[in-house]
Write a protein that holds these residues in place. Structure first.
Motif, PDB file in Angstrom:
ATOM      1  N   GLN A 166      53.402  17.294  64.154  1.00 23.86           N
ATOM      2  CA  GLN A 166      54.483  17.774  63.124  1.00 23.86           C
ATOM      3  C   GLN A 166      55.089  16.854  61.737  1.00 23.86           C
ATOM      4  O   GLN A 166      54.812  17.188  60.700  1.00 23.86           O
ATOM      5  N   LEU A 167      55.465  16.114  62.449  1.00 20.64           N
ATOM      6  CA  LEU A 167      56.023  14.986  61.651  1.00 20.64           C
ATOM      7  C   LEU A 167      55.105  13.898  60.608  1.00 20.64           C
ATOM      8  O   LEU A 167      53.888  13.577  62.256  1.00 20.64           O
ATOM      9  N   ASP A 168      54.889  14.097  60.168  1.00 19.73           N
ATOM     10  CA  ASP A 168      53.577  13.225  59.458  1.00 19.73           C
ATOM     11  C   ASP A 168      54.255  11.739  59.452  1.00 19.73           C
ATOM     12  O   ASP A 168      54.799  11.467  57.783  1.00 19.73           O
ATOM     13  N   ARG A 169      53.639  10.657  59.610  1.00 19.84           N
ATOM     14  CA  ARG A 169      53.754   9.574  59.256  1.00 19.84           C
ATOM     15  C   ARG A 169      53.389   8.336  57.991  1.00 19.84           C
ATOM     16  O   ARG A 169      53.841   7.603  57.669  1.00 19.84           O
ATOM     17  N   ARG A 189      51.416  19.549  65.782  1.00 24.31           N
ATOM     18  CA  ARG A 189      51.923  20.870  64.313  1.00 24.31           C
ATOM     19  C   ARG A 189      51.096  22.456  64.854  1.00 24.31           C
ATOM     20  O   ARG A 189      50.051  22.759  65.652  1.00 24.31           O
ATOM     21  N   ASP A 190      50.954  23.136  63.883  1.00 24.93           N
ATOM     22  CA  ASP A 190      51.689  24.930  64.036  1.00 24.93           C
ATOM     23  C   ASP A 190      49.701  24.842  64.514  1.00 24.93           C
ATOM     24  O   ASP A 190      49.070  25.925  65.313  1.00 24.93           O
ATOM     25  N   ASP A 191      49.391  24.653  63.359  1.00 26.13           N
ATOM     26  CA  ASP A 191      47.621  24.380  62.931  1.00 26.13           C
ATOM     27  C   ASP A 191      46.726  23.554  63.941  1.00 26.13           C
ATOM     28  O   ASP A 191      45.757  23.751  63.877  1.00 26.13           O
ATOM     29  N   GLN A 192      47.012  22.557  64.813  1.00 29.83           N
ATOM     30  CA  GLN A 192      46.226  21.921  65.965  1.00 29.83           C
ATOM     31  C   GLN A 192      46.114  23.331  67.197  1.00 29.83           C
ATOM     32  O   GLN A 192      46.514  23.799  67.684  1.00 29.83           O
ATOM     33  N   ILE A 193      44.755  23.102  67.572  1.00 31.08           N
ATOM     34  CA  ILE A 193      44.082  23.605  68.719  1.00 31.08           C
ATOM     35  C   ILE A 193      43.319  22.622  69.298  1.00 31.08           C
ATOM     36  O   ILE A 193      42.740  21.788  68.583  1.00 31.08           O
ATOM     37  N   ALA A 194      43.278  22.808  70.235  1.00 31.24           N
ATOM     38  CA  ALA A 194      41.938  21.668  71.751  1.00 31.24           C
ATOM     39  C   ALA A 194      40.839  22.004  71.087  1.00 31.24           C
ATOM     40  O   ALA A 194      40.736  23.119  71.249  1.00 31.24           O
ATOM     41  N   THR A 212      49.685  19.686  73.852  1.00 30.45           N
ATOM     42  CA  THR A 212      48.547  19.469  74.401  1.00 30.45           C
ATOM     43  C   THR A 212      48.129  19.765  75.247  1.00 30.45           C
ATOM     44  O   THR A 212      46.957  20.169  74.925  1.00 30.45           O
ATOM     45  N   ALA A 213      48.370  19.265  76.538  1.00 32.27           N
ATOM     46  CA  ALA A 213      48.463  19.505  78.076  1.00 32.27           C
ATOM     47  C   ALA A 213      48.500  20.915  78.171  1.00 32.27           C
ATOM     48  O   ALA A 213      47.157  21.815  78.400  1.00 32.27           O
ATOM     49  N   ALA A 214      49.583  22.276  77.384  1.00 30.07           N
ATOM     50  CA  ALA A 214      49.167  23.048  77.386  1.00 30.07           C
ATOM     51  C   ALA A 214      48.226  24.359  76.368  1.00 30.07           C
ATOM     52  O   ALA A 214      47.516  24.766  76.652  1.00 30.07           O
ATOM     53  N   TYR A 263      43.504  12.101  67.190  1.00 32.51           N
ATOM     54  CA  TYR A 263      44.500  12.824  67.479  1.00 32.51           C
ATOM     55  C   TYR A 263      43.297  13.659  67.968  1.00 32.51           C
ATOM     56  O   TYR A 263      41.913  13.472  68.115  1.00 32.51           O
ATOM     57  N   TRP A 264      43.234  14.498  69.550  1.00 38.90           N
ATOM     58  CA  TRP A 264      42.920  14.659  71.048  1.00 38.90           C
ATOM     59  C   TRP A 264      41.173  14.140  71.784  1.00 38.90           C
ATOM     60  O   TRP A 264      40.904  15.042  71.852  1.00 38.90           O
ATOM     61  N   SER A 265      41.261  12.891  71.641  1.00 39.36           N
ATOM     62  CA  SER A 265      40.596  11.734  71.762  1.00 39.36           C
ATOM     63  C   SER A 265      40.631  11.707  73.300  1.00 39.36           C
ATOM     64  O   SER A 265      41.730  11.924  73.837  1.00 39.36           O
TER      65      SER A 265
END
Length: 200
Positions: free
Chosen positions: A23-26, A50-55, A80-82, A189-191
């Protein structure tokens, strides 16, 4: 298919992924001094996804038959695991936490967090740790993390959701235990990476 060792024990495979986008953007402002960046990093460490993140489907399909799931003690890794392996409750373990990013004490300048990330990683690799974990201590932790995955992999497919830099530190340590990276998806991310056991 799990690899069979010389003693007939089957191990793995082990799948290690980076977390999704937090959620926090660097890349966002404002520009920060080194003390403010230290506070920003502490907030980032507590930041969820972030709420929009889908595996991605390829990761979900890959770990759908994992019989043991690990995540670091950070919320972004746990979520992420969930989302990647909803069929299993992950074991949360700080041994898999990200390597720290202590900013160098550069006075009179302000940078975006993404710039401080680069400066802090370079400083940390050069021995700067402020009051946190040093690079040598993190390497010891990476070796312990590799041992934990290795021990857990007996007769099981294991999935770990962790962090970009620490996952890199894990690679040589898990290799020492007889594992080979057979798929390298990078560090975005997600890699994810896939390790298969080759026995020593």
């Amino acid at each position: 298919m799990p690899e069979t060792t010389s003693t007939g024990t089957r191990r793995g495979p082990i799948v290690v992924s980076r977390h999704g986008r937090p959620q926090l953007d660097r890349t966002a402002g404002p520009r920060l001094g080194w003390r403010d960046y230290k506070d920003w990093w502490n907030s980032y460490e507590e930041s969820p996804l972030r709420d929009d993140q889908i595996a991605p489907d390829n990761l979900k399909n890959l770990v759908a038959d994992a019989t043991l799931v690990f995540a670091s003690a950070r919320i972004r890794a746990q979520e992420t695991a969930a989302r990647a392996a909803p069929h299993m409750d992950a074991i949360h373990d700080p041994v898999f936490n990200e390597a720290p990013l202590p900013p160098p004490r550069i006075v009179g300048v302000k940078y975006l967090p993404k710039t401080w990330n680069v400066l802090a990683r370079a400083a940390w690799l050069s021995g700067h740790s402020l009051d946190g974990e040093s690079v040598s201590e993190a390497r010891v932790r990476a070796a312990l993390a590799a041992q934990k995955l290795h021990a857990a992999s007996e007769e099981q497919k294991v999935y770990l959701a962790a962090h970009g830099w620490f996952n890199r530190m894990l690679r040589p340590e898990i290799k020492k235990l007889g594992w080979k990276c057979v798929y390298d998806g990078g560090d975005s991310y997600w890699s994810h990476r896939i390790y298969e056991y080759r026995d020593k």
